[in-house]
Design an enzyme around this catalytic site. Structure first.
Site, PDB file in Angstrom:
ATOM      1  N   GLU A 110     -84.492  -7.749 -10.608  1.00 41.22           N
ATOM      2  CA  GLU A 110     -83.412  -8.020 -10.971  1.00 41.22           C
ATOM      3  C   GLU A 110     -82.958  -8.355  -9.599  1.00 41.22           C
ATOM      4  OE1 GLU A 110     -80.595  -4.192 -12.081  1.00 41.22           O
ATOM      5  OE2 GLU A 110     -79.264  -4.610 -11.211  1.00 41.22           O
ATOM      6  N   ASP A 112     -78.523  -9.184  -8.541  1.00 38.70           N
ATOM      7  CA  ASP A 112     -77.112  -9.224  -8.604  1.00 38.70           C
ATOM      8  C   ASP A 112     -76.265 -10.444  -7.785  1.00 38.70           C
ATOM      9  OD1 ASP A 112     -77.907  -6.798 -10.478  1.00 38.70           O
ATOM     10  OD2 ASP A 112     -78.906  -5.882  -8.359  1.00 38.70           O
ATOM     11  N   GLU A 114     -72.664  -8.716  -7.468  1.00 40.96           N
ATOM     12  CA  GLU A 114     -71.011  -7.824  -7.790  1.00 40.96           C
ATOM     13  C   GLU A 114     -69.857  -8.183  -7.405  1.00 40.96           C
ATOM     14  OE1 GLU A 114     -73.143  -3.518  -9.196  1.00 40.96           O
ATOM     15  OE2 GLU A 114     -73.787  -4.319  -7.161  1.00 40.96           O
TER      16      GLU A 114
END
Ligand SMILES: *[C@@H]1O[C@H](CO)[C@@H](O)[C@H](O)[C@H]1NC(C)=O
Length: 294
Positions: A110, A112, A114
């Site tokens: 993953e 990411d 954010e």
């Protein structure tokens, strides 16, 4: 193989039908596709609205729900970017995420982004994280050199056999190198989907969870446009992901070019607010990838 994606509307049937015809006739040339061809809403249809003739979308977070969307395909290497305008004003406790995920729980890969909201006038933080072969805990945070809620800015994830680069307006804010040769996990085997969500995370997002969402300010809106995915779609021709002639595998993309490297140093010197690599309390032993060369 190389694919550009724009969010287009289905507002009126007429527009939609003509877009489908247009797209079908252009498939051979891999011309821009519609939102519905490449993306699906994964969470709360009623909270995602198409705007500007479908060239942009609005995500809504209110007391009932957040929302999210995902690519229909997964991709193995390539580059994905979108323009996002974050929630303005009091966005404390909200998280706007843009990420890639292999959807394989035990051995999850993953990547990411954010975006952690804040009180009015306080800066957003951008947290990045990398999961490789099921292991994450690689958070870094930077503050931005502009107000991400005032206008659209481009956020991109670049991923090839050599490194993963997270960029903001073409400025690299994070590089995760492929050090598999030194036994450090790197996502090379699993394709990943492209995701985005807007949700409430006031137990951790802002000042470590001290700042709660002010629901009297709801609904909260984030805006997206100019979706662009260039990568090897899976399922697809098997040879695509290992084809050295993909542009993202080219010589000039195997490491940051001098301009990008200078920008990256500037971010590292001026905008890092948290780096797991230097968090001795969490990691008394420095994680190996931190030593293997940034
Ligand atoms: C929010 O603002 C405070 C005060 O300026 C700052 O310490 C914090 O890092 C900001 N960002 C987040 C996500 O908490």
């Amino acid at each position: 193989m190389v694919k550009m994606t724009n969010v287009l509307t289905t507002c009126t049937k007429k527009v939609f039908v003509s877009l489908v015809l247009f797209t079908v006739s252009m498939v051979a040339d891999a011309k821009p596709a519609t939102f519905l061809q490449d993306f699906r809403i994964t969470w709360s249809d009623s909270h995602i609205k198409q705007l500007d003739g479908g060239r942009a979308i609005q995500l809504v977070l209110d007391e009932n729900s957040g929302c999210g969307f995902a690519s229909k395909s997964q991709y193995l290497f390539g580059r994905v970017s979108m323009k996002i305008k974050m929630i303005p004003g009091d966005s404390a406790g909200t998280v706007t995420a843009f990420y890639m995920n292999s959807d394989t729980d035990q051995v999850r890969d993953e990547l990411d982004f954010e975006f952690l909201g804040n009180r009015t006038g306080q800066p957003y933080s951008v947290q990045t994280n990398v999961y490789a072969h099921g292991k994450g805990d690689r958070e870094q945070r930077v503050n931005l050199w502009f107000d991400p809620a005032a206008d659209y800015h481009t956020y991109s994830i670049f991923w090839n056999h050599h490194h993963v680069v997270f960029s903001v307006d073409e400025v690299p804010i994070r590089v995760y190198k492929n050090n598999e040769a030194k036994g450090i996990p790197f996502p090379t085997r699993q394709p990943m989907g492209v995701y985005s969500t807007l949700w409430e995370a006031d137990d951790w997002a802002t000042r470590g969870g001290l700042e709660k969402i002010d629901w009297s300010k709801a609904p909260f809106y984030a805006y997206y446009k100019d979706f662009d995915i260039e990568g090897c779609a899976v399922p697809g021709p098997n040879s695509c992901a290992s084809n050295p002639s993909n542009w993202w595998e080219g010589l000039s993309y195997q490491q940051l070019d001098p301009v990008a490297a200078r920008r990256y140093r500037w971010v590292r010197m001026n905008h890092i607010v948290y780096d797991y690599c230097t968090d001795k309390r969490r990691f008394p032993v420095t994680p190996p990838e931190c030593l293997a060369g940034i």
